[in-house]
Each structure stands twice: as structure tokens, then as C-alpha cells.
Scaffold this active site. Structure first.
Site, PDB file in Angstrom:
ATOM      1  N   HIS A 109     -38.249 101.570  -6.497  1.00  0.00           N
ATOM      2  CA  HIS A 109     -36.959 102.178  -6.853  1.00  0.00           C
ATOM      3  C   HIS A 109     -36.400 102.878  -5.616  1.00  0.00           C
ATOM      4  CE1 HIS A 109     -33.930 103.824  -9.499  1.00  0.00           C
ATOM      5  NE2 HIS A 109     -34.105 104.995  -8.906  1.00  0.00           N
ATOM      6  N   ASP A 150     -37.964 102.985 -14.959  1.00  0.00           N
ATOM      7  CA  ASP A 150     -38.235 103.876 -13.815  1.00  0.00           C
ATOM      8  C   ASP A 150     -39.121 105.058 -14.191  1.00  0.00           C
ATOM      9  OD1 ASP A 150     -36.510 102.233 -12.319  1.00  0.00           O
ATOM     10  OD2 ASP A 150     -34.767 103.420 -12.868  1.00  0.00           O
ATOM     11  N   GLU A 179     -38.053 100.760   2.166  1.00  0.00           N
ATOM     12  CA  GLU A 179     -38.656  99.945   1.090  1.00  0.00           C
ATOM     13  C   GLU A 179     -39.454  98.798   1.701  1.00  0.00           C
ATOM     14  OE1 GLU A 179     -36.168  98.758  -2.244  1.00  0.00           O
ATOM     15  OE2 GLU A 179     -34.669 100.220  -1.641  1.00  0.00           O
TER      16      GLU A 179
END
Ligand code: GRF
Length: 206
Positions: A109, A150, A179
Site C-alpha cells: 500500500h 488494507d 515500493e
């Protein structure tokens, strides 16, 4: 070696980062399948280029969630999948799959959960919400997937500064680079058996 399915709905730059680490020999996990819900996703092209089998499974084509979940599960079993990495996958994972892969489904996320996550917070909306909050740091979160968006146990996080001149686009780009440098490490830590999950806490280093 663990056999991993990557689920992607879009461009798949995180999928590509995993492929690159796999091909460089850093990630000792077999990227055995790409699952996508959107047939035009660029992720399919990446899979084809790197000889990774792929399946297109659109939830809307099934009469109900049970039929969809059964179909998904048989694809995963057919490819002997041990672990699943969501990489920009925009559909909810059916409970049946979560139950079949306990603490074996990861998501990444683009913010620091438990803030700035949940239904409706995806893509640039996440980064706009961070900017609107006035936060000076954002970041990334890799977590296990449970039945809420999430929400599952957090595996690792990295912070990313929010700069005065940022808009959602520039912040997204800075976060995305982190990421790419992080997701594979979480997958590698699981593959190496380094992580232990106790309730909401994940112990062990990524
Ligand atoms: C990433 O920002 C990821 O954190 C989120 O979806 C985005 C996917 O980007 N879950 P890409 O398709 O991997 O480029």
C-alpha cells in the site's frame, strides 16, 4: 522454492520490480503465475515477455462470488501456488481464498497504514489524502491480507518525506520508487521463513 502468484490490475511496475529481482537472483521465489482482472493491463505484457504464465479472471463474468472464488482457487491449485503477492490489484480477495492461504497473501500500500487506507483510498487519492492532512511523512506498507481492505498484520514499512513542492503525482512517484525497492524483500523474508505472525504483530526482520 515457493511458487508465487502475482495479482495485478494495471501497469504492474511492482510486478516488474519482482521479476527484475527474481532474474537478478536476489529473490528466491518462483514467480509462477500472473492473475489479472483486466485483460488490457500492461502487467500481462510483462508476464508474456518474461515467460510467466498468466490467467485473466474477471469477477464480473461469474454469477456469484462463490463461483468466482472456486474458479480462482482452481487456477491457483492448477499452478501449485504457495503464496500470493497483490501488486496493484483492484478487486477484493474472496474470503475463500484468504482462508485457503492464511498469512500467505501480501499486499503493498502506498502510505503508512493504518492511516490513509481502506475502501476508496487507492492510486493518487491516497497521496492527495496525505497532502490534505498536512502530514510531513508518507511511506509504504507491506502487510498480510485479511477480510478488510488494507487491514491485515503489517510486515514492514518505509517512510518517504512529503516535500513542500509536492503534488499527488510527485509524491506518488517518490513513494513508488520505494515500493519497488522493498516489496521483494518482504516476499524473500517469507520465503526464507524469517517471519512469525502473532495476532496483529509480525516478528522477524525483512
Ligand atoms: C502501487 O502504488 C501499490 O502500492 C498499489 O497499487 C499501485 C500499483 O502500481 N497497491 P503498479 O501497477 O505496480 O505500477
Amino acid at each position: 522454492m515457493l511458487r508465487c502468484a502475482v495479482f495485478a490490475s494495471g501497469g504492474g511496475s511492482n510486478f516488474q520490480a519482482l521479476i527484475d529481482r527474481r532474474e537478478a537472483g536476489d529473490l528466491k521465489v518462483d514467480l509462477a503465475l500472473l492473475v489479472g482482472n483486466n485483460s488490457t493491463a500492461h502487467a500481462f505484457e510483462r508476464a508474456r515477455k518474461h515467460g510467466i504464465p498468466s490467467v485473466h479472471i474477471a469477477p464480473s463474468r461469474f454469477p456469484d462470488e462463490t463461483t468466482y472464488a472456486n474458479h480462482l482457487l482452481s487456477a491457483l491449485r492448477e499452478h501449485a501456488i504457495d503464496i500470493i503477492a497483490l501488486a496493484g490489484y483492484m478487486k477484493k480477495i474472496p474470503h475463500r481464498i484468504i482462508a485457503a492461504y492464511p498469512n500467505r497473501i501480501l499486499n503493498i500500500h502506498p502510505a503508512l497504514l493504518p492511516s490513509f487506507g481502506g475502501p476508496g483510498l487507492y492510486g493518487e487519492r491516497v497521496h492527495q489524502a496525505v497532502l490534505d492532512s498536512g502530514a510531513k511523512v508518507s511511506g509504504i506498507t507491506v502487510h498480510f491480507v485479511d477480510d478488510e481492505y488494507d487491514h491485515g498484520p503489517i510486515i514492514c514499512q518505509q517512510t518517504v518525506p512529503v516535500l513542500d513542492e509536492d503534488d499527488a503525482h510527485s509524491l506518488a512517484a517518490r513513494v513508488l520508487a520505494v515500493e519497488h525497492g522493498t516489496y521483494w524483500k518482504a516476499l524473500a523474508a517469507i520465503a526464507a521463513g524469517r517471519l512469525i505472525v502473532k495476532g496483529r504483530r509480525v516478528f522477524g526482520h525483512v
